[in-house]
Design an enzyme around this catalytic site. Sequence first.
Site, mmCIF file in Angstrom:
data_model
loop_
_atom_site.group_PDB
_atom_site.id
_atom_site.type_symbol
_atom_site.label_atom_id
_atom_site.label_comp_id
_atom_site.label_asym_id
_atom_site.label_seq_id
_atom_site.Cartn_x
_atom_site.Cartn_y
_atom_site.Cartn_z
ATOM 1 N N ASP A 56 0.842 -1.193 0.000
ATOM 2 C CA ASP A 56 0.000 0.000 0.000
ATOM 3 C C ASP A 56 0.885 1.254 0.000
ATOM 4 O O ASP A 56 1.885 1.287 0.741
ATOM 5 C CB ASP A 56 -0.900 -0.006 1.249
ATOM 6 C CG ASP A 56 -1.995 1.057 1.176
ATOM 7 O OD1 ASP A 56 -3.163 0.719 1.372
ATOM 8 O OD2 ASP A 56 -1.648 2.224 0.887
ATOM 9 N N SER A 116 -5.575 14.854 -13.450
ATOM 10 C CA SER A 116 -6.762 14.507 -14.243
ATOM 11 C C SER A 116 -7.418 15.739 -14.817
ATOM 12 O O SER A 116 -7.312 16.840 -14.263
ATOM 13 C CB SER A 116 -7.771 13.755 -13.363
ATOM 14 O OG SER A 116 -9.032 13.645 -14.011
ATOM 15 N N ASN A 117 -8.167 15.540 -15.880
ATOM 16 C CA ASN A 117 -8.967 16.634 -16.446
ATOM 17 C C ASN A 117 -9.979 17.142 -15.423
ATOM 18 O O ASN A 117 -10.466 18.269 -15.523
ATOM 19 C CB ASN A 117 -9.662 16.162 -17.722
ATOM 20 C CG ASN A 117 -10.765 15.148 -17.465
ATOM 21 O OD1 ASN A 117 -11.911 15.529 -17.302
ATOM 22 N ND2 ASN A 117 -10.430 13.877 -17.400
ATOM 23 N N HIS A 118 -10.250 16.328 -14.397
ATOM 24 C CA HIS A 118 -11.238 16.741 -13.382
ATOM 25 C C HIS A 118 -10.702 17.796 -12.428
ATOM 26 O O HIS A 118 -11.456 18.308 -11.596
ATOM 27 C CB HIS A 118 -11.782 15.510 -12.657
ATOM 28 C CG HIS A 118 -12.521 14.609 -13.598
ATOM 29 N ND1 HIS A 118 -13.748 14.934 -14.136
ATOM 30 C CD2 HIS A 118 -12.154 13.436 -14.162
ATOM 31 C CE1 HIS A 118 -14.119 13.986 -14.960
ATOM 32 N NE2 HIS A 118 -13.167 13.070 -15.007
ATOM 33 N N TYR A 145 -12.492 13.879 -5.804
ATOM 34 C CA TYR A 145 -11.434 13.251 -6.606
ATOM 35 C C TYR A 145 -10.636 14.326 -7.332
ATOM 36 O O TYR A 145 -9.396 14.334 -7.296
ATOM 37 C CB TYR A 145 -12.055 12.263 -7.598
ATOM 38 C CG TYR A 145 -11.140 11.837 -8.700
ATOM 39 C CD1 TYR A 145 -11.281 12.349 -9.992
ATOM 40 C CD2 TYR A 145 -10.114 10.923 -8.473
ATOM 41 C CE1 TYR A 145 -10.429 11.969 -11.015
ATOM 42 C CE2 TYR A 145 -9.268 10.524 -9.491
ATOM 43 C CZ TYR A 145 -9.425 11.054 -10.757
ATOM 44 O OH TYR A 145 -8.582 10.680 -11.772
ATOM 45 N N SER A 174 -9.120 10.744 -20.980
ATOM 46 C CA SER A 174 -9.833 9.455 -20.872
ATOM 47 C C SER A 174 -8.977 8.398 -21.540
ATOM 48 O O SER A 174 -8.971 8.293 -22.777
ATOM 49 C CB SER A 174 -11.186 9.555 -21.582
ATOM 50 O OG SER A 174 -11.901 10.693 -21.134
HETATM 51 C C1 15L Z 1 -10.540 10.266 -14.752
HETATM 52 O O1 15L Z 1 -9.679 10.921 -14.195
HETATM 53 C C2 15L Z 1 -10.959 8.914 -14.264
HETATM 54 O O2 15L Z 1 -9.963 8.329 -13.408
HETATM 55 C C3 15L Z 1 -11.278 7.982 -15.405
HETATM 56 O O3 15L Z 1 -11.908 6.823 -14.863
HETATM 57 C C4 15L Z 1 -12.208 8.643 -16.417
HETATM 58 O O4 15L Z 1 -13.464 8.909 -15.778
HETATM 59 C C5 15L Z 1 -11.597 9.963 -16.906
HETATM 60 O O5 15L Z 1 -11.258 10.799 -15.807
HETATM 61 C C6 15L Z 1 -12.544 10.750 -17.821
HETATM 62 O O6 15L Z 1 -12.775 11.939 -17.527
HETATM 63 O O7 15L Z 1 -12.977 10.164 -18.815
#
Ligand code: 15L
Length: 273
Positions: A56, A116-118, A145, A174
């Site tokens: 972990d 991430s794009n998020h 997230y 993605s």
């Molecule tokens: C992400 O960051 C996720 O981890 C992945 O599972 C997808 O959801 C991706 O974004 C997305 O935006 O398609």
Amino acid sequence: MLEDKGRMLGRMLITGAAGGVGTFLRTGLAELGWRLRCLDLRVPDDPGAAEWVVGDITDPPTLDAAMADVDVVIHLAAIPVEDHFEAILHANIDGTYRVYDAAVRAGVPRFLFASSNHAVGYYERAAFRDRRIGMDARPRPDTFYGVSKVFGETLGSFYHDRHGLQVACVRIGSCYTRPRTRRMLDTWLSPADAVRLFHALATAPDLDYEIVYGVSANRTAWGNPDPARQLGYEAQDDSSVFADQFADEPIDPDDPEVRYLGGDFTTATPGSR
Ligand code: 15L
């Protein structure tokens, strides 16, 4: 050690190496000649030629063993979707801190963080029809997230400034073998381009601290490609080849998948994905 454009390839640690993106990367980067050490909670059925460390990322002895003689870390291990804040705090925030800290204590020179794009998911898509979103846009995470990914980017900046760690944060779109939704025509990162991108970031001769968008050369991409290009990434794939499969889908401007960069993450609740 192998040489790539004059730069010696060494040992690379990939955390979360048994996951989807991790599997794409460990397969492709091994083929390019990296000596891989893979860290995850389990060894997958297809371990490849890599050395595996099972444990972990929140366990310091596991991390210390994993970081020995490493030249580049790719940190992927995380909860990959929205979840309860306590779970995100443990895995994505505390876990990421521990991986950065172990890397610096072990003297690892370069760290590639899977953002991430998020991190910018709450921006409206319509604002970026005729222009690309750059690194100067303030983060607008769409989930806990996404907040954890902004944290990882910011922590990387601190570790660069305080300890001189070379850091690239990749706002991955993605990453699948093909786009799964219409929205992913914008955000798709092909497995082959993912390997090209992380290899470029791992071998770039001059890396201080950078945030780049991790997408293929999609005709409808909304992230500024210049920072990644300047570090040597040339995307080869384009999601447009898949556009026809979504051509008959109605486009509802009020659908979060249409309205926001982060799509339906903007309406995600823990466990809803
Ligand atoms: C992400 O960051 C996720 O981890 C992945 O599972 C997808 O959801 C991706 O974004 C997305 O935006 O398609």
